[in-house]
Write an enzyme that holds these catalytic residues in place. Structure first.
Site, mmCIF file in Angstrom:
data_model
loop_
_atom_site.group_PDB
_atom_site.id
_atom_site.type_symbol
_atom_site.label_atom_id
_atom_site.label_comp_id
_atom_site.label_asym_id
_atom_site.label_seq_id
_atom_site.Cartn_x
_atom_site.Cartn_y
_atom_site.Cartn_z
ATOM 1 N N GLY A 15 -2.357 -16.022 -8.397
ATOM 2 C CA GLY A 15 -2.074 -17.291 -7.728
ATOM 3 C C GLY A 15 -1.259 -18.232 -8.589
ATOM 4 C CB SER A 129 3.104 -4.339 -4.418
ATOM 5 O OG SER A 129 3.044 -3.301 -5.376
ATOM 6 C CE LYS A 183 -0.191 -4.303 -2.396
ATOM 7 N NZ LYS A 183 -1.508 -4.088 -2.948
ATOM 8 C CG HIS A 186 2.251 -0.303 -1.700
ATOM 9 N ND1 HIS A 186 1.310 -0.478 -2.706
ATOM 10 C CD2 HIS A 186 3.450 -0.576 -2.272
ATOM 11 C CE1 HIS A 186 1.914 -0.827 -3.822
ATOM 12 N NE2 HIS A 186 3.209 -0.888 -3.593
ATOM 13 C CG ASN A 187 -2.650 -0.683 -2.532
ATOM 14 O OD1 ASN A 187 -1.489 -1.044 -2.702
ATOM 15 N ND2 ASN A 187 -3.670 -1.490 -2.710
ATOM 16 C CD GLU A 190 -0.918 1.400 -6.799
ATOM 17 O OE1 GLU A 190 -1.976 1.127 -7.403
ATOM 18 O OE2 GLU A 190 -0.246 0.541 -6.187
#
Length: 469
Positions: A15, A129, A183, A186-187, A190
């Site tokens: 953040g 990411s 996402k 995506h992971n 990964e």
């Protein structure tokens, strides 16, 4: 009071770095955290002249934002996200926007989307990411939600995103939970690539007896080839690290009990719901699970020995080709899952755009993603990357290497389940005929489930134990 362009709740590393990135790009930003130390340190870290302010009171934070207010939530997935939304919701108005920037499970995003819509508040689920460095200097971002509301976010996100050939690694992906879903996959990819790299390392180290320094040099060289990617790059980097107290390569002292946060498991679970085969990702999740049984593995190593016969060897070039073959196959599996999910959940995903925004900033960024982008540009309805002529030609030329490496690994007793899964998927997908006809007959035998024939239309059932002919 309404002076800040964007706000973030949760001033941890991600953040704080995202807000500082926004400030560097000329935006006035505000942060909220219950920890007063984090709120104050945010202002101290900001460069001179930047408009950055930390808050510890939710009402003051929300009121400081320009309308329509844009707020990103960056706290752990699950109940903490709901708690933050509850704390700021009383101060929000119609057309304000809340963005969940964490790794939330996509059904939770759909629920929040519907709940906030009752008050005409727009909710976005956005995968981010790139880790802490990416957040500070340019991540890949995957937002999904209301397309018109995205225009309020677009200038900020495009400014802070990673750039490849001048193109920002962010785009509006689709409705509802599209961003969190992309996402998640995506992971999953990964997970698969990390497991493939680990298996290749294991074949070199345990299977072929290659020394630590030579393995490091090989990965470093590979990163200058078609294998160029973030994960290959950091593997070469971490293999350089020496332990100060022992002088050994530090990675050899790292525990082999692998941890995970669950996104790989979510990918596998949902893929099964969609009937989208992702065996490399499945094997990657499985191997992290097996790694946790350390004591049992130590005992089994003594009870279940295997002595490799012969002096099989494999060329480094074959190892490279096998790894590349398996990585491409893993991406293909993930992209098929995205395609099926887009149809099932009405996301409206553009896979060319997905490949584009993954090229920079994110953990799975790789040179081959431009090839995928071009494949989807040639055919936006492409069912599977394996059906693109250029990609298919490349895989065909490398399949022999994959088979060679797997044979050596089997002979040496080195587990390579992800490499095997990649080749099995390739072989199954290219098989005009599969042995599943036997399974269909078995089902009809014990359960009268019926079967289809290749020479007649309709469904059939027979008494298989009756002697005929």
């Amino acid at each position: 009071m309404e002076q800040f362009d964007f706000g973030i709740v949760g001033l941890g590393v991600m953040g704080r770095n995202l807000l500082l990135n926004m400030a560097d790009n000329g935006f006035a930003v505000a942060g909220l955290d219950l920890d007063e130390t984090k709120a104050k340190s945010l202002e101290k870290e900001a460069a001179s002249g930047h408009q950055v302010k930390g808050f510890i009171v939710a009402e003051d934070f929300v009121k400081s934002l320009k309308k329509p207010k844009a707020i990103m939530v960056l706290v752990p997935a699950g109940k903490p996200v709901d708690a933050v939304i509850s704390s700021i919701r009383p101060f929000l108005s119609a057309n304000d926007i809340v963005v969940d920037g964490g790794n939330s499970y996509f059904p939770d995003t759909d629920r929040r989307f519907s709940e906030l819509a009752k008050d005409h508040i727009h909710f976005f689920g956005m995968g981010i990411s790139g880790g802490e460095k990416g957040a500070r200097f340019g991540p890949s971002m995957m937002p999904g939600g209301d397309e018109k509301a995205y225009e309020r976010l677009r200038p900020v996100f495009e400014a802070i995103a990673a750039k490849v050939d001048g193109e920002p690694c962010v785009t509006y992906l689709g409705k509802g939970s599209a961003g969190n879903y992309v996402k998640m996959v995506h992971n999953g990819i990964e997970y698969g690539i990390m497991q493939l790299i680990a298996e290749t390392y294991d074949v070199m180290k345990r299977g072929l007896g290659i020394g630590d320094e030579r393995i490091q040099e090989i990965f470093e060289t590979w990163n200058t080839t078609e294998l160029s990617s973030f994960l290959v790059e950091i593997t070469a980097t971490l293999l350089k690290k020496k332990d100060k107290s022992t002088g050994q390569q530090l990675v050899t002292l790292v525990s082999d009990r692998a941890r995970s946060k669950g996104t790989g498991k979510w990918t596998s679970q949902n893929a099964m719901d969609l009937q989208a085969p992702v065996p490399v990702i499945d094997m990657a999740v499985l191997m992290r699970d097996i790694s946790k049984y350390k004591e049992e593995r130590v005992a089994a190593a003594k009870l279940l020995p295997w002595e490799a016969e012969g002096e099989e060897d494999v060329a480094i070039e074959s190892l490279k080709d096998a790894l590349y073959f398996a990585i491409i196959t893993t991406y293909a599996q993930g992209m098929v899952q995205l395609k099926l999910a887009s149809d099932e959940y009405k996301y409206g995903l553009n896979l060319e755009e997905v490949a584009k925004i993954w090229r920079g900033g994110c953990i799975i960024r790789a040179a081959c993603l431009e090839d995928f982008r071009q494949a989807y540009r040639r055919d936006s309805a492409l069912a599977n990357l394996l059906l693109d002529e250029k990609i298919a030609e490349d895989l065909v030329s490398r399949q022999g290497a994959a088979r060679e490496v797997i044979k050596v690994a089997v002979d040496k007793g080195v587990p390579v389940p992800a490499l095997m899964a990649a080749l099995a998927y390739f072989d199954a997908y290219r098989s005009e005929t599969l042995a599943t006809n036997v399974i269909q007959a078995q089902r009809d035998y014990f359960g009268a489930h019926q079967f289809e024939r290749i020479d007649k239309e309709g469904l059939f059932h027979v008494q298989w134990d009756e002697v005929t002919g």
